[in-house]
Design an enzyme around this catalytic site. Structure first.
Site, PDB file in Angstrom:
ATOM      1  N   GLY A 260       0.709  -1.451  -0.205  1.00  0.00           N
ATOM      2  CA  GLY A 260      -0.353   0.211  -0.167  1.00  0.00           C
ATOM      3  C   GLY A 260       0.554   1.205   0.090  1.00  0.00           C
ATOM      4  NE  ARG A 297       1.012   8.011   8.318  1.00  0.00           N
ATOM      5  CZ  ARG A 297       2.388   7.977   9.014  1.00  0.00           C
ATOM      6  NH1 ARG A 297       2.245   8.847   8.018  1.00  0.00           N
ATOM      7  NH2 ARG A 297       2.593   6.407   9.028  1.00  0.00           N
ATOM      8  CB  CYS A 326     -11.898  22.775  19.055  1.00  0.00           C
ATOM      9  SG  CYS A 326     -12.388  23.834  18.386  1.00  0.00           S
TER      10      CYS A 326
HETATM   11  N1  LLP Z   1      -1.528  -5.933   3.726  1.00  0.00           N
HETATM   12  C1  LLP Z   1      -2.411  -6.533   5.339  1.00  0.00           C
HETATM   13  C2  LLP Z   1      -3.142  -7.398   5.505  1.00  0.00           C
HETATM   14  C3  LLP Z   1      -2.169  -4.546   5.707  1.00  0.00           C
HETATM   15  O1  LLP Z   1      -3.111  -4.833   7.469  1.00  0.00           O
HETATM   16  C4  LLP Z   1      -1.875  -3.575   5.207  1.00  0.00           C
HETATM   17  C5  LLP Z   1      -2.023  -2.905   6.730  1.00  0.00           C
HETATM   18  C6  LLP Z   1      -1.323  -3.593   4.769  1.00  0.00           C
HETATM   19  C7  LLP Z   1      -1.556  -5.369   3.564  1.00  0.00           C
HETATM   20  C8  LLP Z   1      -0.958  -2.776   3.505  1.00  0.00           C
HETATM   21  O2  LLP Z   1       0.568  -2.258   4.057  1.00  0.00           O
HETATM   22  P1  LLP Z   1       1.390  -1.173   4.094  1.00  0.00           P
HETATM   23  O3  LLP Z   1       1.766  -1.883   2.282  1.00  0.00           O
HETATM   24  O4  LLP Z   1       0.311   0.020   3.385  1.00  0.00           O
HETATM   25  O5  LLP Z   1       2.592  -1.019   4.879  1.00  0.00           O
HETATM   26  N2  LLP Z   1      -2.904   3.506   8.891  1.00  0.00           N
HETATM   27  C9  LLP Z   1      -1.062   3.528   9.623  1.00  0.00           C
HETATM   28  C10 LLP Z   1      -0.920   1.600   8.485  1.00  0.00           C
HETATM   29  C11 LLP Z   1      -1.701   0.489   8.796  1.00  0.00           C
HETATM   30  C12 LLP Z   1      -2.049  -0.272   7.923  1.00  0.00           C
HETATM   31  C13 LLP Z   1      -2.742  -1.154   8.253  1.00  0.00           C
HETATM   32  N3  LLP Z   1      -2.636  -2.240   7.174  1.00  0.00           N
HETATM   33  C14 LLP Z   1      -0.303   4.167   8.927  1.00  0.00           C
HETATM   34  O6  LLP Z   1      -0.529   5.297   8.700  1.00  0.00           O
HETATM   35  O7  LLP Z   1       0.922   4.536   9.256  1.00  0.00           O
END
Ligand code: LLP
Length: 400
Positions: A260, A297, A326
């Site tokens: 992602g 974030r 706020c």
């Molecule tokens: N696959 C699964 C099962 C996941 O839970 C996630 C992310 C991904 C793939 C993708 O991960 P990435 O490649 O994006 O690291 N909101 C947080 C990140 C939460 C990630 C949740 N799961 C942030 O802003 O850092």
């Protein structure tokens, strides 16, 4: 990128995505798995704008979805059903039903209870559900505790022994077809060893399942590849590929990655304008028109994002960049060295293409920002700014 012109044309706060940069990231990761059957299933949650998902669809990506809403987005964006995966710790019956009816690649099951629901619903529909089990390998990914997922203390997946029992149950069921295995130990990973270790544990499980005639087709390594927000030393995609592939010797299995952040984060920018400057004693605040409801974030994880004051020079002093919401926790940056700023100066927050817009809200009755894509030097709107009418649309009719 001409941020000033974009801010002028579309107004602020604004998200801008460089689609060419996303393509580059996609291709670099894809080539890390060259010579192997592999699918990159884009983690839609990172940036779920339909045009972004469509961009990945055109590049040949699949989609990793965590709600039926994301599955629908993937379909709308043109991702083929045989490349869509549905994960998540708590899938509702209606979501499982729709996923089965839409015949996606597989449902990634995260508990024994869920496996039973999937079996029951598949039976009702007179179908066989393709499933994978999310294994929690109990590995410390060495990342922020809020985005670590592969430890037994985290809610995700099941331990190896439970997974094994679930596979045996699935194998013996008329309505379940175990096709894959999945693990995802965390996000923003910058160390390779935990990834390799997790992959080894899961690959060993695949081998021991083979010994009892359960032959899986998909080895899903999740996402998690970290990016540079500041001066992190990140993992080279080629080495990432080699580390994973090295654990799969002798296995004829398709590798699935669920990136992602790696694909979208550094291709995205959050544009916001300075409204005021003020100092409370010697504490300097720059008040901007973007806020935690746009980019959560920093408030939620104390995350660092590189900040650029466009075309501003001069002596720098420390300031907090804060929004109009706020909450004392409403900030985009803390103690950041910035030159003197004036009304309407433009601030660009970098690395905002992943978990930016998507984690936004309407808190304080603030409409969400517009989103713009830039591709081949051309810009276009891909989501219009929310209006007050949008915000009250679901309440207005109930006003007595
Ligand atoms: N696959 C699964 C099962 C996941 O839970 C996630 C992310 C991904 C793939 C993708 O991960 P990435 O490649 O994006 O690291 N909101 C947080 C990140 C939460 C990630 C949740 N799961 C942030 O802003 O850092």
């Amino acid at each position: 990128m001409n941020f000033k012109a974009l801010a002028e044309k579309y107004n602020t706060p604004l998200y801008v995505y460089n689609l060419d940069e996303m393509s580059k990231q996609y291709e670099s990761l894809k080539s890390a798995f060259k010579g192997r059957k592999a699918i990159l299933a884009y983690a839609v949650k990172a940036n779920s704008n339909l045009s972004v998902v469509r961009h990945f669809a055109k590049l040949g990506a699949g989609a990793d979805c965590v709600s039926i809403g994301e599955v629908r987005r993937a379909f709308l964006a043109g991702i083929p059903k045989y490349k869509i995966i549905f994960s998540g710790v708590g899938k509702a019956d209606a979501e499982i039903r729709e996923a089965l009816e839409s015949d996606i690649l597989y449902i990634n099951v995260e508990s024994d209870g869920e496996l039973q629901r999937v079996e029951m619903i598949a039976k009702e529909l007179n179908k066989t559900a393709r499933i994978s089990v999310r294994v929690n390998p109990n590995i410390d990914p060495k990342t922020h505790p809020y985005i670590s997922t592969g430890l037994h203390a985290n809610k995700f997946g099941v331990d190896i022994n439970t997974a094994k029992r679930m596979y045996i149950r699935a194998k013996n069921s008329e309505h379940l077809d175990p096709v894959g295995i999945h693990s995802h130990i965390g996000s923003q990973l910058t160390e390779l060893d935990p990834i390799r270790e997790a992959s080894e544990i899961v690959a060993d499980l695949v081998r021991s399942l083979q010994a009892i005639d359960i032959n899986l087709k998909f080895f899903d390594i999740g996402g998690g590849l970290g990016i540079k927000y500041n001066n992190e030393v990140t993992i080279d995609p080629y080495e990432y590929g080699q580390a994973v592939l090295g654990t799969l010797t002798g296995l004829d299995i398709t590798v699935i990655g669920e990136p992602g952040r790696y694909l979208t984060a550094n291709a995205g920018y959050f544009l916001t304008k300075v409204m005021y400057e003020k100092s409370n004693d010697d504490k300097r605040f720059v008040i901007v028109d973007g806020a935690m409801n746009d980019l959560l974030r920093p408030s939620l994880y104390d995350a660092y994002h590189f900040v650029e004051a466009v075309d501003k020079e001069g002596e720098k002093t420390k300031a907090d960049i804060v929004g109009p919401v706020c909450e004392s926790g409403d900030f985009l940056a803390k103690d950041y060295e910035l030159p003197a700023l004036e009304h309407d100066d433009l601030i660009v927050v970098h690395s905002a293409g992943a978990y930016g817009f998507g984690m936004g809200s309407n808190y304080n009755t603030r409409g969400r920002s517009a989103e713009v894509a830039v591709e081949g030097g051309e810009d276009r709107l891909i989501r219009r700014r929310e209006t007050f009418e949008d915000l009250i649309a679901l309440e207005k009719e109930y006003l007595d």
